[in-house]
Design a protein around this motif. Structure first.
Motif, PDB file in Angstrom:
ATOM      1  N   VAL A   1      47.350  75.549  73.407  1.00  0.00           N
ATOM      2  CA  VAL A   1      48.008  74.294  73.757  1.00  0.00           C
ATOM      3  C   VAL A   1      48.359  74.321  75.233  1.00  0.00           C
ATOM      4  O   VAL A   1      48.949  75.283  75.730  1.00  0.00           O
ATOM      5  CB  VAL A   1      49.281  74.092  72.918  1.00  0.00           C
ATOM      6  N   GLN A   2      47.993  73.264  75.922  1.00  0.00           N
ATOM      7  CA  GLN A   2      48.353  73.142  77.334  1.00  0.00           C
ATOM      8  C   GLN A   2      48.855  71.733  77.592  1.00  0.00           C
ATOM      9  O   GLN A   2      48.244  70.754  77.156  1.00  0.00           O
ATOM     10  CB  GLN A   2      47.169  73.448  78.250  1.00  0.00           C
ATOM     11  N   LEU A   3      49.980  71.671  78.285  1.00  0.00           N
ATOM     12  CA  LEU A   3      50.570  70.398  78.661  1.00  0.00           C
ATOM     13  C   LEU A   3      50.789  70.418  80.170  1.00  0.00           C
ATOM     14  O   LEU A   3      51.424  71.343  80.684  1.00  0.00           O
ATOM     15  CB  LEU A   3      51.904  70.175  77.942  1.00  0.00           C
ATOM     16  N   GLY A  14      67.134  52.465  91.809  1.00  0.00           N
ATOM     17  CA  GLY A  14      66.545  51.172  91.478  1.00  0.00           C
ATOM     18  C   GLY A  14      65.041  51.178  91.443  1.00  0.00           C
ATOM     19  O   GLY A  14      64.418  50.202  91.000  1.00  0.00           O
ATOM     20  N   GLY A  15      64.434  52.257  91.900  1.00  0.00           N
ATOM     21  CA  GLY A  15      62.986  52.355  91.941  1.00  0.00           C
ATOM     22  C   GLY A  15      62.385  52.761  90.612  1.00  0.00           C
ATOM     23  O   GLY A  15      63.081  52.917  89.611  1.00  0.00           O
ATOM     24  N   SER A  16      61.059  52.927  90.631  1.00  0.00           N
ATOM     25  CA  SER A  16      60.304  53.258  89.418  1.00  0.00           C
ATOM     26  C   SER A  16      59.362  54.427  89.662  1.00  0.00           C
ATOM     27  O   SER A  16      58.902  54.646  90.788  1.00  0.00           O
ATOM     28  CB  SER A  16      59.480  52.044  88.972  1.00  0.00           C
ATOM     29  N   LEU A  17      59.086  55.131  88.592  1.00  0.00           N
ATOM     30  CA  LEU A  17      58.068  56.179  88.579  1.00  0.00           C
ATOM     31  C   LEU A  17      57.401  56.166  87.208  1.00  0.00           C
ATOM     32  O   LEU A  17      58.043  55.802  86.214  1.00  0.00           O
ATOM     33  CB  LEU A  17      58.665  57.573  88.810  1.00  0.00           C
ATOM     34  N   ARG A  18      56.150  56.608  87.169  1.00  0.00           N
ATOM     35  CA  ARG A  18      55.470  56.815  85.897  1.00  0.00           C
ATOM     36  C   ARG A  18      55.007  58.263  85.810  1.00  0.00           C
ATOM     37  O   ARG A  18      54.218  58.716  86.640  1.00  0.00           O
ATOM     38  CB  ARG A  18      54.282  55.878  85.704  1.00  0.00           C
ATOM     39  N   LEU A  19      55.527  58.954  84.819  1.00  0.00           N
ATOM     40  CA  LEU A  19      55.116  60.333  84.565  1.00  0.00           C
ATOM     41  C   LEU A  19      53.956  60.342  83.579  1.00  0.00           C
ATOM     42  O   LEU A  19      53.885  59.503  82.679  1.00  0.00           O
ATOM     43  CB  LEU A  19      56.271  61.147  84.008  1.00  0.00           C
ATOM     44  N   SER A  20      53.074  61.317  83.745  1.00  0.00           N
ATOM     45  CA  SER A  20      51.961  61.514  82.824  1.00  0.00           C
ATOM     46  C   SER A  20      51.982  62.954  82.333  1.00  0.00           C
ATOM     47  O   SER A  20      52.413  63.861  83.050  1.00  0.00           O
ATOM     48  CB  SER A  20      50.624  61.243  83.519  1.00  0.00           C
ATOM     49  N   CYS A  21      51.496  63.145  81.118  1.00  0.00           N
ATOM     50  CA  CYS A  21      51.363  64.477  80.552  1.00  0.00           C
ATOM     51  C   CYS A  21      49.998  64.562  79.894  1.00  0.00           C
ATOM     52  O   CYS A  21      49.750  63.889  78.885  1.00  0.00           O
ATOM     53  CB  CYS A  21      52.460  64.756  79.551  1.00  0.00           C
ATOM     54  N   THR A  27      44.627  68.790  68.519  1.00  0.00           N
ATOM     55  CA  THR A  27      44.221  67.420  68.206  1.00  0.00           C
ATOM     56  C   THR A  27      45.377  66.495  68.516  1.00  0.00           C
ATOM     57  O   THR A  27      46.241  66.233  67.665  1.00  0.00           O
ATOM     58  CB  THR A  27      43.780  67.318  66.741  1.00  0.00           C
ATOM     59  N   PHE A  28      45.384  66.001  69.729  1.00  0.00           N
ATOM     60  CA  PHE A  28      46.514  65.241  70.281  1.00  0.00           C
ATOM     61  C   PHE A  28      46.924  64.088  69.375  1.00  0.00           C
ATOM     62  O   PHE A  28      48.123  63.863  69.160  1.00  0.00           O
ATOM     63  CB  PHE A  28      46.115  64.729  71.662  1.00  0.00           C
ATOM     64  N   SER A  29      45.978  63.373  68.834  1.00  0.00           N
ATOM     65  CA  SER A  29      46.279  62.165  68.062  1.00  0.00           C
ATOM     66  C   SER A  29      46.982  62.452  66.744  1.00  0.00           C
ATOM     67  O   SER A  29      47.431  61.526  66.075  1.00  0.00           O
ATOM     68  CB  SER A  29      44.996  61.375  67.812  1.00  0.00           C
ATOM     69  N   ASN A  76      44.194  61.633  75.585  1.00  0.00           N
ATOM     70  CA  ASN A  76      45.061  62.795  75.314  1.00  0.00           C
ATOM     71  C   ASN A  76      46.226  62.863  76.302  1.00  0.00           C
ATOM     72  O   ASN A  76      46.559  63.934  76.838  1.00  0.00           O
ATOM     73  CB  ASN A  76      44.271  64.101  75.365  1.00  0.00           C
ATOM     74  N   THR A  77      46.841  61.726  76.531  1.00  0.00           N
ATOM     75  CA  THR A  77      47.885  61.644  77.548  1.00  0.00           C
ATOM     76  C   THR A  77      49.072  60.856  77.016  1.00  0.00           C
ATOM     77  O   THR A  77      48.903  59.831  76.346  1.00  0.00           O
ATOM     78  CB  THR A  77      47.342  60.983  78.822  1.00  0.00           C
TER      79      THR A  77
END
Length: 115
Positions: A1-3, A14-21, A27-29, A76-77
């Motif tokens: 497993v790797q993340l 007040g700002g925004s960010l989008r994190l991804s993994c 089997t991610f789903s 897979n994110t």
């Protein structure tokens, strides 16, 4: 497993960010995913969770209405959209998975909210 988390950085209040993994090695789903965070000197806390198909989510009270967790099973994110960021959101953010009765975390991504 790797993340592997990405998307952190320095942002003004007040700002925004989008994190991804990006996940691999399982089997991610088939698995629920979550985001946790740990601020300096504080315990790690759950920020948001999402079920395997993406139609059920839960949030910490402190981020409800500002953060949105989502996932793309084809990629897979899992994502964490963070809006209206506050200085108290400053922390290292971790992606977490429970796979075959074991918890796994990524290396974390730093989010700093400061003017």
């Amino acid at each position: 497993v790797q993340l592997v988390e990405s998307g952190g950085g320095l942002v003004q209040p007040g700002g925004s960010l989008r994190l991804s993994c990006a996940a691999s090695g399982f089997t991610f789903s088939n698995y629920a995913m979550s985001w946790e965070r740990q601020a300096p000197g504080k315990e790690r806390e759950l920020v948001a969770g999402i079920n395997s198909v993406g139609d059920s989510t839960n949030y910490a009270d402190s981020v409800k209405g500002r953060f949105t967790i989502s996932r793309d099973n084809a990629k897979n994110t899992v994502y964490l959209q963070m809006n209206s960021l506050k200085p108290e959101d400053t922390a290292v953010y971790y992606c977490k998975a429970l796979v075959y009765y074991h918890y796994y975390w990524g290396q974390g991504t730093q989010v700093t909210v400061s003017s």
